[in-house]
Write a protein that holds these residues in place. Structure first.
Motif, PDB file in Angstrom:
ATOM      1  N   THR A 146     -23.203 -16.012  -4.166  1.00 47.40           N
ATOM      2  CA  THR A 146     -24.545 -15.934  -4.737  1.00 47.40           C
ATOM      3  C   THR A 146     -25.488 -15.211  -3.789  1.00 47.40           C
ATOM      4  O   THR A 146     -26.298 -14.374  -4.203  1.00 47.40           O
ATOM      5  CB  THR A 146     -25.085 -17.345  -5.049  1.00 47.40           C
ATOM      6  OG1 THR A 146     -24.149 -18.028  -5.877  1.00 47.40           O
ATOM      7  CG2 THR A 146     -26.431 -17.272  -5.739  1.00 47.40           C
ATOM      8  N   PHE A 147     -25.377 -15.507  -2.496  1.00 46.57           N
ATOM      9  CA  PHE A 147     -26.210 -14.845  -1.501  1.00 46.57           C
ATOM     10  C   PHE A 147     -25.925 -13.340  -1.475  1.00 46.57           C
ATOM     11  O   PHE A 147     -26.848 -12.515  -1.465  1.00 46.57           O
ATOM     12  CB  PHE A 147     -25.968 -15.468  -0.116  1.00 46.57           C
ATOM     13  CG  PHE A 147     -26.731 -14.789   0.970  1.00 46.57           C
ATOM     14  CD1 PHE A 147     -28.101 -14.947   1.085  1.00 46.57           C
ATOM     15  CD2 PHE A 147     -26.081 -13.939   1.871  1.00 46.57           C
ATOM     16  CE1 PHE A 147     -28.813 -14.297   2.085  1.00 46.57           C
ATOM     17  CE2 PHE A 147     -26.776 -13.282   2.856  1.00 46.57           C
ATOM     18  CZ  PHE A 147     -28.154 -13.465   2.968  1.00 46.57           C
ATOM     19  N   ILE A 148     -24.673 -12.948  -1.490  1.00 50.02           N
ATOM     20  CA  ILE A 148     -24.298 -11.527  -1.461  1.00 50.02           C
ATOM     21  C   ILE A 148     -24.783 -10.832  -2.737  1.00 50.02           C
ATOM     22  O   ILE A 148     -25.312  -9.721  -2.692  1.00 50.02           O
ATOM     23  CB  ILE A 148     -22.775 -11.370  -1.273  1.00 50.02           C
ATOM     24  CG1 ILE A 148     -22.368 -11.808   0.136  1.00 50.02           C
ATOM     25  CG2 ILE A 148     -22.337  -9.936  -1.544  1.00 50.02           C
ATOM     26  CD1 ILE A 148     -20.879 -11.854   0.380  1.00 50.02           C
ATOM     27  N   LEU A 149     -24.634 -11.496  -3.866  1.00 49.19           N
ATOM     28  CA  LEU A 149     -25.084 -10.923  -5.129  1.00 49.19           C
ATOM     29  C   LEU A 149     -26.609 -10.727  -5.131  1.00 49.19           C
ATOM     30  O   LEU A 149     -27.104  -9.664  -5.523  1.00 49.19           O
ATOM     31  CB  LEU A 149     -24.668 -11.827  -6.294  1.00 49.19           C
ATOM     32  CG  LEU A 149     -24.980 -11.309  -7.686  1.00 49.19           C
ATOM     33  CD1 LEU A 149     -24.219 -10.024  -7.957  1.00 49.19           C
ATOM     34  CD2 LEU A 149     -24.627 -12.358  -8.716  1.00 49.19           C
ATOM     35  N   ALA A 150     -27.340 -11.701  -4.676  1.00 45.24           N
ATOM     36  CA  ALA A 150     -28.800 -11.600  -4.619  1.00 45.24           C
ATOM     37  C   ALA A 150     -29.224 -10.522  -3.634  1.00 45.24           C
ATOM     38  O   ALA A 150     -30.154  -9.747  -3.892  1.00 45.24           O
ATOM     39  CB  ALA A 150     -29.411 -12.943  -4.245  1.00 45.24           C
ATOM     40  N   PHE A 151     -28.567 -10.434  -2.496  1.00 47.73           N
ATOM     41  CA  PHE A 151     -28.892  -9.435  -1.486  1.00 47.73           C
ATOM     42  C   PHE A 151     -28.635  -8.022  -2.012  1.00 47.73           C
ATOM     43  O   PHE A 151     -29.462  -7.123  -1.838  1.00 47.73           O
ATOM     44  CB  PHE A 151     -28.081  -9.705  -0.212  1.00 47.73           C
ATOM     45  CG  PHE A 151     -28.404  -8.771   0.906  1.00 47.73           C
ATOM     46  CD1 PHE A 151     -29.608  -8.871   1.585  1.00 47.73           C
ATOM     47  CD2 PHE A 151     -27.517  -7.765   1.272  1.00 47.73           C
ATOM     48  CE1 PHE A 151     -29.916  -8.013   2.621  1.00 47.73           C
ATOM     49  CE2 PHE A 151     -27.815  -6.899   2.300  1.00 47.73           C
ATOM     50  CZ  PHE A 151     -29.022  -7.024   2.976  1.00 47.73           C
ATOM     51  N   SER A 152     -27.516  -7.810  -2.683  1.00 42.91           N
ATOM     52  CA  SER A 152     -27.214  -6.476  -3.212  1.00 42.91           C
ATOM     53  C   SER A 152     -28.170  -6.106  -4.348  1.00 42.91           C
ATOM     54  O   SER A 152     -28.526  -4.945  -4.513  1.00 42.91           O
ATOM     55  CB  SER A 152     -25.759  -6.389  -3.664  1.00 42.91           C
ATOM     56  OG  SER A 152     -25.532  -7.263  -4.762  1.00 42.91           O
ATOM     57  N   ALA A 153     -28.591  -7.090  -5.127  1.00 50.01           N
ATOM     58  CA  ALA A 153     -29.549  -6.813  -6.204  1.00 50.01           C
ATOM     59  C   ALA A 153     -30.893  -6.385  -5.634  1.00 50.01           C
ATOM     60  O   ALA A 153     -31.542  -5.474  -6.160  1.00 50.01           O
ATOM     61  CB  ALA A 153     -29.713  -8.041  -7.096  1.00 50.01           C
ATOM     62  N   MET A 171     -17.443 -24.915  -2.504  1.00 52.69           N
ATOM     63  CA  MET A 171     -18.855 -24.807  -2.718  1.00 52.69           C
ATOM     64  C   MET A 171     -19.473 -23.721  -1.826  1.00 52.69           C
ATOM     65  O   MET A 171     -20.378 -23.009  -2.261  1.00 52.69           O
ATOM     66  CB  MET A 171     -19.477 -26.175  -2.434  1.00 52.69           C
ATOM     67  CG  MET A 171     -20.925 -26.246  -2.728  1.00 52.69           C
ATOM     68  SD  MET A 171     -21.130 -26.147  -4.493  1.00 52.69           S
ATOM     69  CE  MET A 171     -22.814 -26.446  -4.619  1.00 52.69           C
ATOM     70  N   LYS A 172     -18.953 -23.623  -0.597  1.00 53.04           N
ATOM     71  CA  LYS A 172     -19.461 -22.608   0.321  1.00 53.04           C
ATOM     72  C   LYS A 172     -19.186 -21.208  -0.223  1.00 53.04           C
ATOM     73  O   LYS A 172     -19.992 -20.307  -0.042  1.00 53.04           O
ATOM     74  CB  LYS A 172     -18.821 -22.763   1.704  1.00 53.04           C
ATOM     75  CG  LYS A 172     -19.353 -23.903   2.503  1.00 53.04           C
ATOM     76  CD  LYS A 172     -18.726 -23.883   3.880  1.00 53.04           C
ATOM     77  CE  LYS A 172     -19.255 -25.007   4.729  1.00 53.04           C
ATOM     78  NZ  LYS A 172     -18.700 -24.983   6.074  1.00 53.04           N
ATOM     79  N   LYS A 173     -18.054 -21.014  -0.894  1.00 53.18           N
ATOM     80  CA  LYS A 173     -17.711 -19.702  -1.439  1.00 53.18           C
ATOM     81  C   LYS A 173     -18.724 -19.282  -2.499  1.00 53.18           C
ATOM     82  O   LYS A 173     -19.138 -18.135  -2.555  1.00 53.18           O
ATOM     83  CB  LYS A 173     -16.310 -19.725  -2.042  1.00 53.18           C
ATOM     84  CG  LYS A 173     -15.218 -19.828  -1.025  1.00 53.18           C
ATOM     85  CD  LYS A 173     -13.869 -19.806  -1.685  1.00 53.18           C
ATOM     86  CE  LYS A 173     -12.773 -19.984  -0.661  1.00 53.18           C
ATOM     87  NZ  LYS A 173     -11.447 -19.986  -1.255  1.00 53.18           N
ATOM     88  N   TYR A 174     -19.127 -20.224  -3.357  1.00 52.04           N
ATOM     89  CA  TYR A 174     -20.115 -19.910  -4.385  1.00 52.04           C
ATOM     90  C   TYR A 174     -21.481 -19.597  -3.779  1.00 52.04           C
ATOM     91  O   TYR A 174     -22.190 -18.708  -4.240  1.00 52.04           O
ATOM     92  CB  TYR A 174     -20.247 -21.066  -5.384  1.00 52.04           C
ATOM     93  CG  TYR A 174     -19.012 -21.254  -6.221  1.00 52.04           C
ATOM     94  CD1 TYR A 174     -18.588 -20.258  -7.091  1.00 52.04           C
ATOM     95  CD2 TYR A 174     -18.272 -22.422  -6.140  1.00 52.04           C
ATOM     96  CE1 TYR A 174     -17.449 -20.419  -7.859  1.00 52.04           C
ATOM     97  CE2 TYR A 174     -17.132 -22.593  -6.900  1.00 52.04           C
ATOM     98  CZ  TYR A 174     -16.723 -21.584  -7.760  1.00 52.04           C
ATOM     99  OH  TYR A 174     -15.601 -21.742  -8.514  1.00 52.04           O
ATOM    100  N   LEU A 175     -21.829 -20.318  -2.752  1.00 53.56           N
ATOM    101  CA  LEU A 175     -23.102 -20.083  -2.088  1.00 53.56           C
ATOM    102  C   LEU A 175     -23.119 -18.707  -1.422  1.00 53.56           C
ATOM    103  O   LEU A 175     -24.089 -17.959  -1.542  1.00 53.56           O
ATOM    104  CB  LEU A 175     -23.370 -21.193  -1.057  1.00 53.56           C
ATOM    105  CG  LEU A 175     -24.713 -21.137  -0.347  1.00 53.56           C
ATOM    106  CD1 LEU A 175     -25.865 -21.221  -1.331  1.00 53.56           C
ATOM    107  CD2 LEU A 175     -24.802 -22.239   0.679  1.00 53.56           C
ATOM    108  N   ILE A 176     -22.048 -18.366  -0.732  1.00 58.03           N
ATOM    109  CA  ILE A 176     -21.944 -17.052  -0.086  1.00 58.03           C
ATOM    110  C   ILE A 176     -21.922 -15.947  -1.138  1.00 58.03           C
ATOM    111  O   ILE A 176     -22.595 -14.919  -0.997  1.00 58.03           O
ATOM    112  CB  ILE A 176     -20.704 -16.992   0.830  1.00 58.03           C
ATOM    113  CG1 ILE A 176     -20.903 -17.933   2.020  1.00 58.03           C
ATOM    114  CG2 ILE A 176     -20.438 -15.564   1.297  1.00 58.03           C
ATOM    115  CD1 ILE A 176     -19.682 -18.071   2.897  1.00 58.03           C
TER     116      ILE A 176
END
Length: 123
Positions: A8-15, A1-6
Motif C-alpha cells: 500500500t505504501f509503495i502504491l501510494a508513493f508511486s501514485a 500484514m506487513k506485506k500489505y502495508l508495504i
C-alpha cells in the motif's frame, strides 16, 4: 500484514510521483514556441505596428501584395491614388482590412520576417 502495508505504501508513493510529472521541453521546442506563445490577435497587432515603423518590412509586404494575384489589382489602384509615395501606399493598404490581413499573414508565415517584426516591437 506487513506485506500489505508495504504494498500500500509503495502504491501510494508511486501514485504521488506519477501525479507530479512535469513535461519537459527541449530548447528547440522553446525557441519554436517563443513566437507562437503570443496570442494570434496580439501578434497581428504587433505585426501591424512593425509594418507602420519599418521600411524594410513595408517593402517586403508591398512586393508580396503586388505579385499576389488576389491582391495585385487592389494594390495597383491604390498606387495610382497615392502617387509616388510608398509611405502613403502603405497607409492605404493598412487601412484596407483585407489587404492589411494579407500582409500580416504573409509576414506571420515567413519566420525570418516575423522575427524581424517581433524585434521591432520589442518581443
Amino acid at each position: 500484514m506487513k506485506k500489505y502495508l508495504i504494498f500500500t505504501f509503495i502504491l501510494a508513493f508511486s501514485a504521488t510521483l506519477s501525479a507530479q510529472t512535469i513535461p519537459r521541453l527541449s530548447t528547440s521546442d522553446v525557441k519554436k514556441g517563443a513566437l507562437t506563445a503570443v496570442p494570434q490577435e496580439n501578434m497581428n497587432d504587433q505585426i501591424l505596428n512593425a509594418l507602420k515603423k519599418d521600411a524594410g518590412l513595408q517593402k517586403e509586404a508591398l512586393n508580396y501584395l503586388k505579385n499576389n494575384s488576389e491582391t495585385a489589382a487592389s494594390v495597383a489602384s491604390m498606387a495610382k491614388n497615392s502617387g509616388d509615395s510608398s509611405q502613403e501606399l502603405m497607409q492605404s493598404i493598412l487601412g484596407d482590412k483585407p489587404l492589411a490581413m494579407a500582409a500580416i499573414q504573409y509576414i506571420s508565415n515567413n519566420p525570418k520576417l516575423l522575427e524581424k517584426a517581433m524585434k521591432l516591437v520589442g518581443m
